[in-house]
Design a protein around this motif. Structure first.
Motif, PDB file in Angstrom:
ATOM      1  N   ASN A   1      19.871 -16.091   1.954  1.00 59.02           N
ATOM      2  CA  ASN A   1      20.922 -15.108   1.672  1.00 59.02           C
ATOM      3  C   ASN A   1      20.986 -14.145   2.853  1.00 59.02           C
ATOM      4  O   ASN A   1      20.168 -13.230   2.976  1.00 59.02           O
ATOM      5  CB  ASN A   1      20.612 -14.354   0.379  1.00 59.02           C
ATOM      6  CG  ASN A   1      21.746 -13.426  -0.044  1.00 59.02           C
ATOM      7  OD1 ASN A   1      22.418 -12.824   0.795  1.00 59.02           O
ATOM      8  ND2 ASN A   1      21.955 -13.295  -1.343  1.00 59.02           N
ATOM      9  N   HIS A   2      21.949 -14.367   3.722  1.00 61.07           N
ATOM     10  CA  HIS A   2      22.020 -13.574   4.951  1.00 61.07           C
ATOM     11  C   HIS A   2      22.242 -12.094   4.671  1.00 61.07           C
ATOM     12  O   HIS A   2      21.705 -11.230   5.376  1.00 61.07           O
ATOM     13  CB  HIS A   2      23.133 -14.102   5.860  1.00 61.07           C
ATOM     14  CG  HIS A   2      23.247 -13.358   7.155  1.00 61.07           C
ATOM     15  ND1 HIS A   2      22.238 -13.361   8.101  1.00 61.07           N
ATOM     16  CD2 HIS A   2      24.239 -12.563   7.643  1.00 61.07           C
ATOM     17  CE1 HIS A   2      22.604 -12.609   9.126  1.00 61.07           C
ATOM     18  NE2 HIS A   2      23.812 -12.116   8.874  1.00 61.07           N
ATOM     19  N   ASP A   3      22.999 -11.782   3.635  1.00 63.32           N
ATOM     20  CA  ASP A   3      23.248 -10.374   3.305  1.00 63.32           C
ATOM     21  C   ASP A   3      21.944  -9.670   2.928  1.00 63.32           C
ATOM     22  O   ASP A   3      21.733  -8.506   3.281  1.00 63.32           O
ATOM     23  CB  ASP A   3      24.236 -10.265   2.144  1.00 63.32           C
ATOM     24  CG  ASP A   3      25.653 -10.668   2.542  1.00 63.32           C
ATOM     25  OD1 ASP A   3      25.926 -10.698   3.763  1.00 63.32           O
ATOM     26  OD2 ASP A   3      26.463 -10.959   1.647  1.00 63.32           O
ATOM     27  N   THR A   4      21.075 -10.380   2.217  1.00 59.86           N
ATOM     28  CA  THR A   4      19.765  -9.819   1.859  1.00 59.86           C
ATOM     29  C   THR A   4      18.955  -9.516   3.104  1.00 59.86           C
ATOM     30  O   THR A   4      18.363  -8.438   3.240  1.00 59.86           O
ATOM     31  CB  THR A   4      18.994 -10.799   0.955  1.00 59.86           C
ATOM     32  OG1 THR A   4      19.687 -10.948  -0.281  1.00 59.86           O
ATOM     33  CG2 THR A   4      17.577 -10.300   0.690  1.00 59.86           C
ATOM     34  N   ALA A   5      18.921 -10.465   4.041  1.00 58.29           N
ATOM     35  CA  ALA A   5      18.167 -10.282   5.278  1.00 58.29           C
ATOM     36  C   ALA A   5      18.738  -9.136   6.107  1.00 58.29           C
ATOM     37  O   ALA A   5      17.995  -8.315   6.653  1.00 58.29           O
ATOM     38  CB  ALA A   5      18.167 -11.579   6.080  1.00 58.29           C
ATOM     39  N   THR A   6      20.053  -9.071   6.191  1.00 54.52           N
ATOM     40  CA  THR A   6      20.703  -8.028   6.982  1.00 54.52           C
ATOM     41  C   THR A   6      20.418  -6.641   6.422  1.00 54.52           C
ATOM     42  O   THR A   6      20.106  -5.697   7.163  1.00 54.52           O
ATOM     43  CB  THR A   6      22.217  -8.266   7.041  1.00 54.52           C
ATOM     44  OG1 THR A   6      22.475  -9.550   7.635  1.00 54.52           O
ATOM     45  CG2 THR A   6      22.901  -7.187   7.860  1.00 54.52           C
ATOM     46  N   ALA A   7      20.514  -6.516   5.104  1.00 50.92           N
ATOM     47  CA  ALA A   7      20.275  -5.218   4.459  1.00 50.92           C
ATOM     48  C   ALA A   7      18.838  -4.767   4.650  1.00 50.92           C
ATOM     49  O   ALA A   7      18.574  -3.593   4.958  1.00 50.92           O
ATOM     50  CB  ALA A   7      20.616  -5.300   2.971  1.00 50.92           C
ATOM     51  N   LEU A   8      17.890  -5.686   4.493  1.00 53.96           N
ATOM     52  CA  LEU A   8      16.481  -5.323   4.647  1.00 53.96           C
ATOM     53  C   LEU A   8      16.160  -5.011   6.104  1.00 53.96           C
ATOM     54  O   LEU A   8      15.368  -4.102   6.391  1.00 53.96           O
ATOM     55  CB  LEU A   8      15.588  -6.447   4.127  1.00 53.96           C
ATOM     56  CG  LEU A   8      14.088  -6.158   4.102  1.00 53.96           C
ATOM     57  CD1 LEU A   8      13.767  -4.910   3.288  1.00 53.96           C
ATOM     58  CD2 LEU A   8      13.319  -7.366   3.555  1.00 53.96           C
ATOM     59  N   ALA A   9      16.765  -5.749   7.027  1.00 50.69           N
ATOM     60  CA  ALA A   9      16.555  -5.468   8.447  1.00 50.69           C
ATOM     61  C   ALA A   9      17.046  -4.067   8.796  1.00 50.69           C
ATOM     62  O   ALA A   9      16.385  -3.328   9.549  1.00 50.69           O
ATOM     63  CB  ALA A   9      17.271  -6.515   9.293  1.00 50.69           C
ATOM     64  N   HIS A  10      18.190  -3.692   8.254  1.00 47.08           N
ATOM     65  CA  HIS A  10      18.724  -2.348   8.491  1.00 47.08           C
ATOM     66  C   HIS A  10      17.783  -1.281   7.932  1.00 47.08           C
ATOM     67  O   HIS A  10      17.535  -0.253   8.571  1.00 47.08           O
ATOM     68  CB  HIS A  10      20.100  -2.223   7.855  1.00 47.08           C
ATOM     69  CG  HIS A  10      20.724  -0.865   8.023  1.00 47.08           C
ATOM     70  ND1 HIS A  10      21.243  -0.421   9.224  1.00 47.08           N
ATOM     71  CD2 HIS A  10      20.889   0.160   7.136  1.00 47.08           C
ATOM     72  CE1 HIS A  10      21.703   0.813   9.075  1.00 47.08           C
ATOM     73  NE2 HIS A  10      21.492   1.193   7.822  1.00 47.08           N
ATOM     74  N   GLU A  11      17.230  -1.556   6.758  1.00 43.39           N
ATOM     75  CA  GLU A  11      16.351  -0.584   6.109  1.00 43.39           C
ATOM     76  C   GLU A  11      15.024  -0.433   6.836  1.00 43.39           C
ATOM     77  O   GLU A  11      14.456   0.668   6.879  1.00 43.39           O
ATOM     78  CB  GLU A  11      16.106  -1.007   4.661  1.00 43.39           C
ATOM     79  CG  GLU A  11      15.292  -0.021   3.844  1.00 43.39           C
ATOM     80  CD  GLU A  11      15.149  -0.439   2.397  1.00 43.39           C
ATOM     81  OE1 GLU A  11      14.405   0.245   1.665  1.00 43.39           O
ATOM     82  OE2 GLU A  11      15.770  -1.446   1.981  1.00 43.39           O
ATOM     83  N   THR A  12      14.532  -1.524   7.423  1.00 44.95           N
ATOM     84  CA  THR A  12      13.199  -1.505   8.030  1.00 44.95           C
ATOM     85  C   THR A  12      13.221  -1.404   9.553  1.00 44.95           C
ATOM     86  O   THR A  12      12.163  -1.364  10.190  1.00 44.95           O
ATOM     87  CB  THR A  12      12.421  -2.773   7.634  1.00 44.95           C
ATOM     88  OG1 THR A  12      13.167  -3.937   8.029  1.00 44.95           O
ATOM     89  CG2 THR A  12      12.169  -2.806   6.140  1.00 44.95           C
ATOM     90  N   GLY A  13      14.403  -1.374  10.142  1.00 37.75           N
ATOM     91  CA  GLY A  13      14.494  -1.292  11.593  1.00 37.75           C
ATOM     92  C   GLY A  13      14.080  -2.567  12.282  1.00 37.75           C
ATOM     93  O   GLY A  13      13.597  -2.544  13.425  1.00 37.75           O
ATOM     94  N   THR A  14      14.266  -3.697  11.609  1.00 39.28           N
ATOM     95  CA  THR A  14      13.929  -4.994  12.179  1.00 39.28           C
ATOM     96  C   THR A  14      15.223  -5.754  12.480  1.00 39.28           C
ATOM     97  O   THR A  14      16.314  -5.206  12.416  1.00 39.28           O
ATOM     98  CB  THR A  14      13.045  -5.795  11.205  1.00 39.28           C
ATOM     99  OG1 THR A  14      13.738  -5.938   9.954  1.00 39.28           O
ATOM    100  CG2 THR A  14      11.730  -5.085  10.952  1.00 39.28           C
ATOM    101  N   GLN A  15      15.082  -7.024  12.812  1.00 40.34           N
ATOM    102  CA  GLN A  15      16.237  -7.860  13.141  1.00 40.34           C
ATOM    103  C   GLN A  15      16.318  -9.013  12.159  1.00 40.34           C
ATOM    104  O   GLN A  15      15.298  -9.580  11.765  1.00 40.34           O
ATOM    105  CB  GLN A  15      16.099  -8.403  14.566  1.00 40.34           C
ATOM    106  CG  GLN A  15      17.198  -9.391  14.974  1.00 40.34           C
ATOM    107  CD  GLN A  15      16.904 -10.064  16.299  1.00 40.34           C
ATOM    108  OE1 GLN A  15      15.930  -9.718  16.971  1.00 40.34           O
ATOM    109  NE2 GLN A  15      17.720 -11.033  16.663  1.00 40.34           N
ATOM    110  N   ALA A  16      17.527  -9.390  11.755  1.00 38.40           N
ATOM    111  CA  ALA A  16      17.732 -10.533  10.867  1.00 38.40           C
ATOM    112  C   ALA A  16      18.295 -11.701  11.661  1.00 38.40           C
ATOM    113  O   ALA A  16      19.211 -11.522  12.473  1.00 38.40           O
ATOM    114  CB  ALA A  16      18.686 -10.171   9.736  1.00 38.40           C
TER     115      ALA A  16
END
Length: 310
Positions: free
Chosen positions: A31-46
């Protein structure tokens, strides 16, 4: 050096939040949206696609639902085994089948990769606080390499044995947990029939030798109040029970007590016949077949299946 974290569900999400501050991390989920949202929250990259692996990814942590999915991620021309640089470390933290894990570890070694299984116990609450119990299987040198990646996630990290041992230990632990859960339901049923209130019997058990995590945590917090919201689904519990049961069957061992637990949980699933059952709802099965009320109140069970780990 960067870590790729694959699988961002109910457990993967809080684990990433504990892990990312300590290690450079990139994320992937179907689920790309899940990865993108978590990356934004944690300062990482999806990553948009798992094939986008860069050469600096030297560690992969997988929190995936089962062995078939793990195998699809690591095998084949586009899998991790073909794409990771030699010397990379793969850590499987989901609940997989020990025999599959052992085979994957052997395949990894043939292409110069290290493979460790490190399933967890403690659920979302312990994942959130970084207090998971982690059972680690693999070659001693590979486990040693994995330790720095596991320490942000758990406070109890046990080196169990060779590859597959962690997954075996996890399944066996959950089989014992399910046995305690079902046994407590039986005891409460008999007590209630005799005239002892369920909450009183639980108090007796928890101050006596019969206590267990089921009686101390699950019944007061998730059963007697009628919420059935432990966050660990009955279907996932049954998956772990099947793994553990296979270990005894394949070895030709006699395990009548836990065999009965597997049979009971399968029958409870059939009788209850509903989607998104929490594993604690085995108590409802005992209520139905015995026409006995164990709950002291009727909460609203969660209707959202949560791929959690007990």
């Amino acid at each position: 050096m960067t870590t790729l974290f694959i699988g961002l569900g109910m457990m993967g999400d809080p684990m990433v939040k504990r892990y990312a501050p300590a290690h450079a991390t990139v994320l992937y989920d179907v689920n790309h949206d899940t990865a993108t949202a978590l990356a934004h929250e944690t300062g990482t990259q999806a990553l948009d696609d798992i094939s986008e692996l860069s050469p600096d990814i030297t560690t992969v942590i997988m929190m995936l639902p089962n062995s078939r999915i793990v195998e699809s991620v690591v095998r084949g021309s586009t899998g991790l085994f073909a794409r990771l640089p030699a010397g990379a470390l793969i850590i499987d933290m989901g609940s997989s089948e020990p025999a599959s894990t052992r085979a994957l570890a052997q395949e990894a070694a043939l292409v110069g990769l290290s493979y460790v299984d490190a399933p967890v116990s403690g659920g979302v609450s312990k994942a959130t606080t970084g207090q998971l119990s982690i059972m680690v299987g693999g070659a001693p040198t590979d486990i040693e390499r994995a330790m720095e990646h596991l320490q942000p996630l758990g406070t109890s990290i046990t080196r169990v044995g060779p590859a597959g041992s962690g997954h075996a230990a996890k399944a066996l632990n959950n089989l014992l947990s399910a046995t305690n859960l079902a046994a407590a339901a039986e005891i409460l049923t008999v007590a209630k029939n005799f005239g002892i209130a369920a909450e009183v019997m639980i108090e007796v058990i928890n101050t006596s030798t019969g206590r267990s995590q089921a009686s101390e945590i699950k019944y007061p917090n998730h059963v007697l109040n009628g919420t059935f919201d432990s966050g660990f689904s009955m279907d996932l519990m049954l998956k772990d029970l099947a793994i553990a049961h296979t270990l005894s069957v394949d070895a030709g061992l006699q395990t009548p007590v836990t065999d009965s637990t597997v049979t009971t949980l399968v029958e409870a699933r059939r009788v209850l016949d509903a989607a998104h059952l929490d594993h604690t709802e085995v108590a409802r099965y005992y209520e139905l077949v015995n026409d006995v009320e164990l709950r002291t109140s009727h909460g609203t069970p969660t209707q959202e299946e949560t791929p959690n780990d007990d």
